[in-house]
Design a protein around this motif. Structure first.
Motif, short mmCIF file in Angstrom:
data_model
loop_
_atom_site.label_atom_id
_atom_site.label_comp_id
_atom_site.label_asym_id
_atom_site.label_seq_id
_atom_site.Cartn_x
_atom_site.Cartn_y
_atom_site.Cartn_z
N TRP A 233 -2.20 11.08 -2.91
CA TRP A 233 -2.70 9.83 -3.47
C TRP A 233 -2.58 8.72 -2.45
N ALA B 95 -2.68 4.33 -2.82
CA ALA B 95 -2.78 3.17 -3.70
C ALA B 95 -2.82 1.93 -2.81
N THR C 217 0.87 -1.17 0.00
CA THR C 217 0.00 0.00 0.00
C THR C 217 0.90 1.21 0.00
N PHE D 105 -5.58 2.96 -7.40
CA PHE D 105 -4.89 4.25 -7.27
C PHE D 105 -5.94 5.34 -7.14
#
Length: 194
Positions: free
Chosen positions: A153, A155, A134, A160
């Protein structure tokens, strides 16, 4: 008889002078000297290749310009002002950097158990628990026009997921979407449309 052996032994001992010490000196020899070996110098004649039916083409040497370093480069004075990089034994890591033009980036990664597809040594696919990474991070920069951008961000198993004020947003539908007609069989002969 024993007396005779003892007497003979004493006679021999008495006959040997007391200063007699047998001394052995090893002979000494000079070190051998050998002349240096003389090996013949080998020479090989150049191989004679037959003349080719196709002569090698004569290409002109490419004329590449001498690399010039533009002294007017507007990014030449940008330097890295801070940087960190940390790698841990559990597979997690984090790193970041900042530049003199106020550009920054930081990112971290953690290994996590999640559901996914695994393959055994025979290539058989199965669904089970796997280790995955992660990732989350952020970045900040200023465009040449002076506009400030911030991007964050995440992911993970959901994919994503970037977030930023400059990213486009999908339109929201405020009206009801049309529904396709339902086909109902009519007496087993064809269909009736409602």
């Amino acid at each position: 008889m024993k007396l005779f052996v003892v007497a003979a032994f004493l006679a021999v001992v008495a006959a040997v002078p007391s200063s007699y010490k047998p001394e052995y000196k090893a002979p000494s020899y000079p070190a051998p000297s050998y002349p240096a070996p003389k090996y013949p110098t080998l020479s090989y004649p150049a191989p004679a290749y037959p003349a080719s039916a196709y002569p090698a083409p004569a290409y002109p040497a490419p004329a590449y310009p001498t690399p010039s370093y533009n002294k007017d480069n507007k990014y030449a004075d940008i330097t890295v002002t801070s940087q960190s990089d940390e790698r841990n034994l559990d597979g997690s890591s984090q790193w970041s950097y900042a530049q003199s033009d106020y550009t920054t980036r930081e990112e971290s990664q953690v290994q996590k158990k999640m559901q996914g597809v695994t393959y055994d040594s025979y290539g058989k696919e199965s669904y089970g628990e796997v280790l995955g990474n992660t990732n989350k991070g952020s970045s900040y920069w200023i465009s040449p026009e002076g506009q400030k951008f911030t991007l964050t961000w995440v992911a993970d198993e959901a994919g994503f997921q970037p977030k930023g004020d400059h990213l486009p947003v999908a339109p929201v539908h405020v009206y009801e979407l049309p529904v396709a007609p339902v086909h109902i069989p009519f007496n087993g002969k064809g269909y009736k449309i409602y």
